[in-house]
Design an enzyme around this catalytic site. Sequence first.
Site, PDB file in Angstrom:
ATOM      1  N   GLY A 124       0.875  -1.327   0.020  1.00 45.32           N
ATOM      2  CA  GLY A 124      -0.040   0.224   0.102  1.00 45.32           C
ATOM      3  C   GLY A 124       0.751   1.266  -0.088  1.00 45.32           C
ATOM      4  N   TYR A 182       5.428 -13.642 -14.800  1.00 47.62           N
ATOM      5  CA  TYR A 182       4.430 -12.686 -14.031  1.00 47.62           C
ATOM      6  C   TYR A 182       2.903 -13.663 -14.359  1.00 47.62           C
ATOM      7  CZ  TYR A 182       1.743  -8.437 -13.219  1.00 47.62           C
ATOM      8  OH  TYR A 182       0.724  -7.571 -12.953  1.00 47.62           O
TER       9      TYR A 182
HETATM   10  P1  NAP Z   1       3.802  -0.604  -7.302  1.00 47.81           P
HETATM   11  O1  NAP Z   1       3.491   0.879  -7.781  1.00 47.81           O
HETATM   12  O2  NAP Z   1       5.215  -1.088  -7.873  1.00 47.81           O
HETATM   13  O3  NAP Z   1       3.356  -1.154  -6.037  1.00 47.81           O
HETATM   14  C1  NAP Z   1       3.472  -2.337  -5.464  1.00 47.81           C
HETATM   15  C2  NAP Z   1       3.216  -2.356  -4.259  1.00 47.81           C
HETATM   16  O4  NAP Z   1       3.675  -3.830  -3.619  1.00 47.81           O
HETATM   17  C3  NAP Z   1       4.267  -1.367  -3.539  1.00 47.81           C
HETATM   18  O5  NAP Z   1       3.688  -0.861  -2.268  1.00 47.81           O
HETATM   19  C4  NAP Z   1       5.484  -2.495  -3.150  1.00 47.81           C
HETATM   20  O6  NAP Z   1       6.090  -1.928  -1.944  1.00 47.81           O
HETATM   21  C5  NAP Z   1       4.750  -3.624  -2.732  1.00 47.81           C
HETATM   22  N1  NAP Z   1       5.501  -4.728  -2.680  1.00 47.81           N
HETATM   23  C6  NAP Z   1       6.185  -5.093  -3.797  1.00 47.81           C
HETATM   24  N2  NAP Z   1       7.162  -6.351  -3.426  1.00 47.81           N
HETATM   25  C7  NAP Z   1       6.682  -6.528  -2.214  1.00 47.81           C
HETATM   26  C8  NAP Z   1       7.092  -7.503  -1.238  1.00 47.81           C
HETATM   27  N3  NAP Z   1       7.826  -8.304  -1.491  1.00 47.81           N
HETATM   28  N4  NAP Z   1       6.463  -7.358  -0.048  1.00 47.81           N
HETATM   29  C9  NAP Z   1       5.699  -6.609   0.412  1.00 47.81           C
HETATM   30  N5  NAP Z   1       5.239  -5.604  -0.532  1.00 47.81           N
HETATM   31  C10 NAP Z   1       5.722  -5.583  -1.643  1.00 47.81           C
HETATM   32  O7  NAP Z   1       2.838  -1.177  -8.364  1.00 47.81           O
HETATM   33  P2  NAP Z   1       1.367  -0.785  -8.946  1.00 47.81           P
HETATM   34  O8  NAP Z   1       1.746  -0.762 -10.296  1.00 47.81           O
HETATM   35  O9  NAP Z   1       0.532  -0.177  -8.114  1.00 47.81           O
HETATM   36  O10 NAP Z   1       0.736  -2.461  -8.744  1.00 47.81           O
HETATM   37  C11 NAP Z   1      -0.112  -3.067  -7.657  1.00 47.81           C
HETATM   38  C12 NAP Z   1      -0.591  -4.408  -8.067  1.00 47.81           C
HETATM   39  O11 NAP Z   1      -1.276  -4.296  -9.328  1.00 47.81           O
HETATM   40  C13 NAP Z   1       0.507  -5.453  -8.299  1.00 47.81           C
HETATM   41  O12 NAP Z   1       0.074  -6.802  -7.821  1.00 47.81           O
HETATM   42  C14 NAP Z   1       0.392  -5.615  -9.775  1.00 47.81           C
HETATM   43  O13 NAP Z   1       1.289  -6.720 -10.151  1.00 47.81           O
HETATM   44  C15 NAP Z   1      -0.789  -5.270 -10.360  1.00 47.81           C
HETATM   45  N6  NAP Z   1      -0.952  -4.683 -11.630  1.00 47.81           N
HETATM   46  C16 NAP Z   1      -0.482  -3.546 -11.976  1.00 47.81           C
HETATM   47  C17 NAP Z   1      -0.610  -3.005 -13.351  1.00 47.81           C
HETATM   48  C18 NAP Z   1      -0.153  -1.775 -13.639  1.00 47.81           C
HETATM   49  O14 NAP Z   1      -0.062  -1.419 -15.047  1.00 47.81           O
HETATM   50  N7  NAP Z   1       0.377  -0.893 -13.113  1.00 47.81           N
HETATM   51  C19 NAP Z   1      -1.322  -3.731 -14.087  1.00 47.81           C
HETATM   52  C20 NAP Z   1      -1.824  -5.054 -13.822  1.00 47.81           C
HETATM   53  C21 NAP Z   1      -1.744  -5.434 -12.557  1.00 47.81           C
HETATM   54  P3  NAP Z   1       7.633  -1.374  -1.838  1.00 47.81           P
HETATM   55  O15 NAP Z   1       8.004  -1.078  -3.466  1.00 47.81           O
HETATM   56  O16 NAP Z   1       7.865  -0.079  -1.035  1.00 47.81           O
HETATM   57  O17 NAP Z   1       8.467  -2.478  -1.424  1.00 47.81           O
END
Ligand code: NAP
Length: 253
Positions: A14, A150
């Site tokens: 988050g 992924y």
């Molecule tokens: P993001 O900005 O990189 O955020 C990911 C979050 O997950 C961050 O808070 C990060 O925290 C945390 N995280 C990553 N590895 C972790 C771990 N090992 N333990 C605990 N926390 C962890 O990504 P987002 O784009 O918002 O994506 C959020 C979700 O949506 C993910 O599941 C992603 O696969 C999914 N998603 C995203 C997209 C897109 O286009 N952005 C598309 C489809 C699905 P820290 O970095 O602080 O560690």
Amino acid sequence: MTRYAGRKAVITGGTHGIGLAIVRALLDGGAEVLLTGRNEENIEKARADLGPSVQVVRSDAASLADIDALGRQVGDRFGTFDALFVNHGYARMELSTDVTDSSYDRTFDVNTKGAFFTVQRLAPLLRTGGSVVFTSSVADTGGTPGLILYSGSKAALWSFAQGFAAELLPRGIRVNAVSPGFIRTPSMGVDATAAEKEAFSQLGDEITPMKRHGTPEEVATAALFLAFDATFTTGVKLPVDGGLGQRLDPPGQ
Ligand code: NAP
């Protein structure tokens, strides 16, 4: 606003992106929130931005010890709670020929194993009538070069969502998933070079029927709908992808 007043929610991942948008929407509605992240710098920034009323916990989703500790912290803070958003995620762009033992483990430890044990360990604290919302991806079906690991990890995640939906039915807990397409977040959802991200971003605008990226807030709206409003809905995946996964043909085609 008081829409979520009295509600208690936990969001994994988050500290930025989609997870932070979910956190902000919950706080705007008056909910109590506990969120996790892994990177210390991002955790400190989230603490500074969100203020002392929000508990930001360092918890690596790939560590069972951290997930157990998270369960204890949630219990201490909330006792029981209303909504669990399993949102953390990791994506590294890698063709199958470049995948290594360690990149395989990292992707599946975070996205798949971490998500499974987060729900297994925290579900006992969810109150009757509570809900779980997973963040899957449009890439959890089909094939995309560079996203093979992924996609596999998110396909398993979606399967887990359905399994938990069935198993938690007797406790009145609904389990659903949002399935984002291309969303404009700091990481763009992928661990890649700036050039790769730029190419990925352009591809998103081209192939998405709505010809743009979604916003984290648009995904948060769908996640909150599933968590609190969709009271007769369980075991579904709600696409938030500008039509990308829906095989839409433009007029005249
Ligand atoms: P993001 O900005 O990189 O955020 C990911 C979050 O997950 C961050 O808070 C990060 O925290 C945390 N995280 C990553 N590895 C972790 C771990 N090992 N333990 C605990 N926390 C962890 O990504 P987002 O784009 O918002 O994506 C959020 C979700 O949506 C993910 O599941 C992603 O696969 C999914 N998603 C995203 C997209 C897109 O286009 N952005 C598309 C489809 C699905 P820290 O970095 O602080 O560690």
